[in-house]
Structures are given as structure tokens and as C-alpha cells.
Design a protein around this motif. Sequence first.
Motif, PDB file in Angstrom:
ATOM      1  N   UNK A 403       0.832  -1.194   0.000  1.00  0.00           N
ATOM      2  CA  UNK A 403       0.000   0.000   0.000  1.00  0.00           C
ATOM      3  C   UNK A 403       0.874   1.253   0.000  1.00  0.00           C
ATOM      4  N   UNK A 404       1.936   1.192   0.750  1.00  0.00           N
ATOM      5  CA  UNK A 404       2.862   2.328   0.793  1.00  0.00           C
ATOM      6  C   UNK A 404       3.486   2.577  -0.586  1.00  0.00           C
ATOM      7  N   UNK A 405       3.832   1.513  -1.272  1.00  0.00           N
ATOM      8  CA  UNK A 405       4.412   1.665  -2.608  1.00  0.00           C
ATOM      9  C   UNK A 405       3.405   2.279  -3.580  1.00  0.00           C
ATOM     10  N   UNK A 406       2.144   1.908  -3.436  1.00  0.00           N
ATOM     11  CA  UNK A 406       1.109   2.493  -4.290  1.00  0.00           C
ATOM     12  C   UNK A 406       0.965   3.988  -4.018  1.00  0.00           C
ATOM     13  N   UNK A 407       0.962   4.348  -2.744  1.00  0.00           N
ATOM     14  CA  UNK A 407       0.861   5.761  -2.370  1.00  0.00           C
ATOM     15  C   UNK A 407       2.045   6.542  -2.923  1.00  0.00           C
ATOM     16  N   UNK A 408       3.235   6.002  -2.773  1.00  0.00           N
ATOM     17  CA  UNK A 408       4.426   6.711  -3.243  1.00  0.00           C
ATOM     18  C   UNK A 408       4.448   6.823  -4.765  1.00  0.00           C
ATOM     19  N   UNK A 409       3.902   5.809  -5.449  1.00  0.00           N
ATOM     20  CA  UNK A 409       3.819   5.889  -6.916  1.00  0.00           C
ATOM     21  C   UNK A 409       2.897   7.021  -7.338  1.00  0.00           C
ATOM     22  N   UNK A 410       1.806   7.218  -6.595  1.00  0.00           N
ATOM     23  CA  UNK A 410       0.894   8.323  -6.905  1.00  0.00           C
ATOM     24  C   UNK A 410       1.538   9.658  -6.552  1.00  0.00           C
ATOM     25  N   UNK A 411       2.175   9.734  -5.402  1.00  0.00           N
ATOM     26  CA  UNK A 411       2.793  10.987  -4.974  1.00  0.00           C
ATOM     27  C   UNK A 411       3.881  11.446  -5.939  1.00  0.00           C
ATOM     28  N   UNK A 412       4.700  10.537  -6.394  1.00  0.00           N
ATOM     29  CA  UNK A 412       5.816  10.910  -7.255  1.00  0.00           C
ATOM     30  C   UNK A 412       5.341  11.357  -8.630  1.00  0.00           C
ATOM     31  N   UNK A 413       4.128  10.969  -9.000  1.00  0.00           N
ATOM     32  CA  UNK A 413       3.598  11.352 -10.312  1.00  0.00           C
ATOM     33  C   UNK A 413       2.771  12.635 -10.258  1.00  0.00           C
ATOM     34  N   UNK A 414       2.694  13.265  -9.091  1.00  0.00           N
ATOM     35  CA  UNK A 414       1.983  14.536  -9.009  1.00  0.00           C
ATOM     36  C   UNK A 414       2.739  15.585  -9.820  1.00  0.00           C
ATOM     37  N   UNK A 415       2.025  16.309 -10.643  1.00  0.00           N
ATOM     38  CA  UNK A 415       2.663  17.322 -11.482  1.00  0.00           C
ATOM     39  C   UNK A 415       3.096  18.524 -10.661  1.00  0.00           C
ATOM     40  N   UNK A 416       3.983  19.321 -11.219  1.00  0.00           N
ATOM     41  CA  UNK A 416       4.511  20.480 -10.503  1.00  0.00           C
ATOM     42  C   UNK A 416       3.420  21.474 -10.143  1.00  0.00           C
ATOM     43  N   UNK A 417       2.347  21.499 -10.959  1.00  0.00           N
ATOM     44  CA  UNK A 417       1.269  22.447 -10.672  1.00  0.00           C
ATOM     45  C   UNK A 417       0.351  21.988  -9.546  1.00  0.00           C
ATOM     46  N   UNK A 418       0.520  20.716  -9.108  1.00  0.00           N
ATOM     47  CA  UNK A 418      -0.275  20.208  -7.990  1.00  0.00           C
ATOM     48  C   UNK A 418      -1.315  19.173  -8.372  1.00  0.00           C
ATOM     49  N   UNK A 419      -1.577  19.018  -9.668  1.00  0.00           N
ATOM     50  CA  UNK A 419      -2.567  18.041 -10.115  1.00  0.00           C
ATOM     51  C   UNK A 419      -1.935  16.810 -10.716  1.00  0.00           C
ATOM     52  N   UNK A 420      -2.790  15.996 -11.320  1.00  0.00           N
ATOM     53  CA  UNK A 420      -2.322  14.751 -11.942  1.00  0.00           C
ATOM     54  C   UNK A 420      -2.904  14.601 -13.350  1.00  0.00           C
ATOM     55  N   UNK A 421      -2.215  13.801 -14.132  1.00  0.00           N
ATOM     56  CA  UNK A 421      -2.706  13.355 -15.431  1.00  0.00           C
ATOM     57  C   UNK A 421      -1.858  12.183 -15.863  1.00  0.00           C
ATOM     58  N   UNK A 422      -2.464  11.200 -16.485  1.00  0.00           N
ATOM     59  CA  UNK A 422      -1.688  10.071 -17.004  1.00  0.00           C
ATOM     60  C   UNK A 422      -1.174  10.347 -18.404  1.00  0.00           C
ATOM     61  N   UNK A 423      -1.692  11.422 -19.027  1.00  0.00           N
ATOM     62  CA  UNK A 423      -1.225  11.793 -20.355  1.00  0.00           C
ATOM     63  C   UNK A 423      -1.635  13.232 -20.624  1.00  0.00           C
ATOM     64  N   UNK A 424      -0.695  14.072 -20.997  1.00  0.00           N
ATOM     65  CA  UNK A 424      -1.024  15.445 -21.319  1.00  0.00           C
ATOM     66  C   UNK A 424      -1.139  16.319 -20.087  1.00  0.00           C
ATOM     67  N   UNK A 425      -1.735  17.514 -20.261  1.00  0.00           N
ATOM     68  CA  UNK A 425      -1.826  18.472 -19.154  1.00  0.00           C
ATOM     69  C   UNK A 425      -2.649  17.934 -17.983  1.00  0.00           C
ATOM     70  N   UNK A 426      -2.387  18.481 -16.824  1.00  0.00           N
ATOM     71  CA  UNK A 426      -3.160  18.152 -15.627  1.00  0.00           C
ATOM     72  C   UNK A 426      -4.646  18.348 -15.889  1.00  0.00           C
ATOM     73  N   UNK A 427      -5.461  17.429 -15.369  1.00  0.00           N
ATOM     74  CA  UNK A 427      -6.912  17.558 -15.551  1.00  0.00           C
ATOM     75  C   UNK A 427      -7.631  17.266 -14.234  1.00  0.00           C
ATOM     76  N   UNK A 428      -8.836  17.801 -14.119  1.00  0.00           N
ATOM     77  CA  UNK A 428      -9.603  17.679 -12.884  1.00  0.00           C
ATOM     78  C   UNK A 428     -10.007  16.242 -12.582  1.00  0.00           C
ATOM     79  N   UNK A 429     -10.362  15.479 -13.626  1.00  0.00           N
ATOM     80  CA  UNK A 429     -10.886  14.132 -13.392  1.00  0.00           C
ATOM     81  C   UNK A 429      -9.837  13.227 -12.758  1.00  0.00           C
ATOM     82  N   UNK A 430      -8.656  13.174 -13.354  1.00  0.00           N
ATOM     83  CA  UNK A 430      -7.629  12.273 -12.820  1.00  0.00           C
ATOM     84  C   UNK A 430      -7.031  12.815 -11.529  1.00  0.00           C
ATOM     85  N   UNK A 431      -7.027  14.126 -11.373  1.00  0.00           N
ATOM     86  CA  UNK A 431      -6.619  14.677 -10.084  1.00  0.00           C
ATOM     87  C   UNK A 431      -7.585  14.226  -8.987  1.00  0.00           C
TER      88      UNK A 431
END
Length: 512
Positions: A403-431
Amino acid sequence: MNRIQEVLLAELHSLISTLGSKGGLMSPSVYDTAQILMTLPPAEGGWPAVEWLLSQQHPDGGWGDPVMPLHRDIPTLAAVLALRGYGRRQGTRAAIQEGIAFLRKQAALWATTAHVDLPVGGEIVLPGLLNQLDAAGEMHIPRRPYGKLLEFGERKRQSVAKLPLLPGMPWNHVWEITGTEPYPQLIDGSGGLSHSPAATAAWVKAASGRPELEETAQRARRYLANAERACEMGIPGVSSTIYPFERYEQLFALYALQIAGVLKDSRLEGVVVPIVKELVAALGSKGIAMSDHFLQDGDDTAAAVMLLHEFGYPVDLSVLYRFQNDDHFVAYAGELHPSPTVTARCIHALMVMGRDVAPFQRFLLDRRDADGRWTVDKWNRSWLYTTSHAAIALIGSPHVEELREAVEAVLVCQNRDGGWSTNGPTNLTETAYAVLMLAYLERHGFTHQGISLSLDRAFAWMLQNYRPFARPDTKVKCWIAKELYRVDRIDSIFELSAMLMLDQRKSKERGV
């Protein structure tokens, strides 16, 4: 209550009150629109739909969201075939040639594809469309790269051909490719064929000139008109790829509220409780389906079981165990590859009802990537969605390190602007997917020093990019069918729930 909460609650209240109306709200489909243009052009004329279709072509010549390359062949093939009938319009012929060139470049990708990479029904639809392109006399696309797919598709077609002629069955969702005889019993209570506008249009065409089928055909035409309205484009012939799906929309939207911890917020009670009562009536001994006219599935049933339990309704868990297949759960019997998120949602339901879920958790762990994420699911293309569901299904288990590894995988993929996206610019849905996972774990006692700061950064980005009561022009499509699609009410409620939860979290920190 601060101003942010007021606005979020007002928009949530408005959206929840519409859940299930019009049979559900979904993004328009290139594939189904193209099939309708080929088989049953609108009586008003097909040119407005053709113009819309042309507007959806990408600069590389293909149709479909580039985020999943293999999911682009089906809408591209369908668009090319549909546009052939409108080749006299300037630019249409060039669009066709660019589409074919795109498909030839794409072909090599299929040489090493796995079954888990396929869009829904892709093993039948894609070979069928390739054959239609050959029959149309367009440029031949070599079949060698599709060898494995063609073999599998043929086996699947033979298997489907042996299944009974019953309404509302998943195997008839591709009837536009497999169907020949328009049996009236295939049309379900919605008026359509297995909730597919493309299949329904093909059935109506096959039934033309058959007086004994005219009444059923009229019901099917009304169904197609309703499917058009469900994507709110206002263009005759432009349709969604699934219709109806009112229970799916209700259940998944309320599930988002449940994860966020705001499901039973008294300020939403007036719109949530009536839906819960509807779902109580809709859940039968075989489970619940995406609509009242389709085959019951494990995913919707798990969401319903959890929801009804939350509101104190008695639930017989045998209705959920119907979808158990050894160490996992399925949406539908006979699936080629199981969905991790279906099993995760079933685990979640069983967990809140105090049942042993250890064997099913092991199934999830066996499908985890080396970096701690879950990246493959048959119903949603975002690894953030899949990972969030899997992580929630592991809370309170002995698998703390995983579980910790899953959390860290999500944390490390947070974009510099504070959101997330699996492809392209940060978006509200995946954030929202990432935020709901991290905050759910935090509320249930999981500790990680990076979660708090991550959620603060995400909240700042979400607020900065939130436009009350106005959906963005660019809407990310994460859900998988014959092509990628967006379920706007569900996705919007995921976003709003995440923001409301984060605002309440901040208020609690401040002691407000």
C-alpha cells in the motif's frame, strides 16, 4: 459553511438531482455516429453529422483519443467507411486518404498486442471493419500484424453465435458486425439492441421492408433519437456509444460521494435519498445492471450493495458472490480477462460488511506493476483510477508495504502544478482520482508524511481551475467501450466530491 462549500454543494445538489435522467449523459461517439451514417442516415440529412465527424479527425489522420493508440483503429475505420458515402464534399476524400494512411501506420502496433489492450468488443469489431474496408475497394491493409487478433476474433465470433437470442445481453453489443437476421426479440425494453446505438441502427436497416417488424423498428428509431439527446450535441445522427445507463450513472456517482465521505451529508440528503430508494427497488436477486434493461453485472452490483448497506438496508451478499470466479470477481460471466477495479470494488463492499477478503486481495496484488501501480483495466484507461480502487481495497490489510508503494507511486507522479494526469496536461478528473485515494487512506488511518502536503497542493490547483456550473471545453475521456468516452455527470461528481472533501478537511484542520 464557507463560500467554497456553498458553491460546491450547490453544484453537487444540481448534478445529483439529474442522475439517471435522459438515460444518462455521455460524450458523443465517433464510432456510433459513423455506423449510423452508414446504415441509417438521419431523415434530415447526414451532412451535419458528417461535418461533426470531419471536425473530430486529428492532424495525424486518425480519429479517437491519442492517449490510447490501439483504441483509435475502430473509430478511424468506421469514420473512413462512413465518409465514403459523402466523398463529393470538398475535403472529405482527403480525410479518407489520411485516415487510411494512419491505419497502415498503426498496423504494426497490433503485432504484439495482448488481449488486455483491446477496446470492448475489439476482437470482433476491428476484423469486421477491416473486411468492410476491403469490400469497399479502398486501399488494402495487410492482415499479418493482426494475426493473433484475427484468430482470437474468429473464435469469439463462433462462441457468440452459439449464445441464445435474448435481449439486453453483452454479446449482442456488437450486432452491427455479427448480426444478419433482425429477430424482434433482440430489442430490449429500452427500444434498442443491447444498449448499442450502432447495433440498433444496423438492426433497423436489416428490418427495413419487413412489415411484420415495422412496429419494433419504430421503437428502435425512438431509441436512437433518445441516444442522440443523451450526448446533448443537437446534431441528427451524432450519438453516444452506450445508451441507456441510468443505474451505472447513479451508482458510480454516489460511489464517488461515498469515497469522499460526503455521501450522507445532510445538505445533499434531499437528492441522494430518492436515488437510494430507486436503487433499492432496482436491485434484484441477480444483482443490478447499468440500466433496467441490461444483464446484471458485478461492478454495479458491488456499488449497490455497499450503498444500500451504508443506508441501513438489509443486503443478501449472495447477490454479490454470484459474480465470484475463484479468487476474483467479474462484471460478466465468460470474460476474457477480469477487471482489477471490479474485484477491488467487490472487496470494498465485502470489507465494509465485515467479510474475509484476503484471497481476493492476493488477486489484486498479483496484478500490480513493479513500481507499485495498477496500470491495466478493461473499463477505465487511467492508472490513477485503477490504482485508487486497488489501494482502497487493501486498506486495513497486512499488505502495508504494498500500500505504501502504491501511495508513493501516486505521490511521485503529481505534477509540478499540484494536479495529476496520465497523459497530457493536468486535468480535474484524474486529479480527483488521486485525491480521493490519498484522502480515503488518510481518513482510515494510513499514514505517510507526503500525503498532507500533496493534498494541499492538489486542492490549490483544483480551486484555481474550477469553474462553477461550467464544464471545461476539453474533457478528458477515461472510460473504455468501443472507443474512449466520458460520462460527464459521474466524472463531474468525482471532481466536485474531491474538492468538497478537501475543503472540509481544511476546515477541520483549522478547527472551523
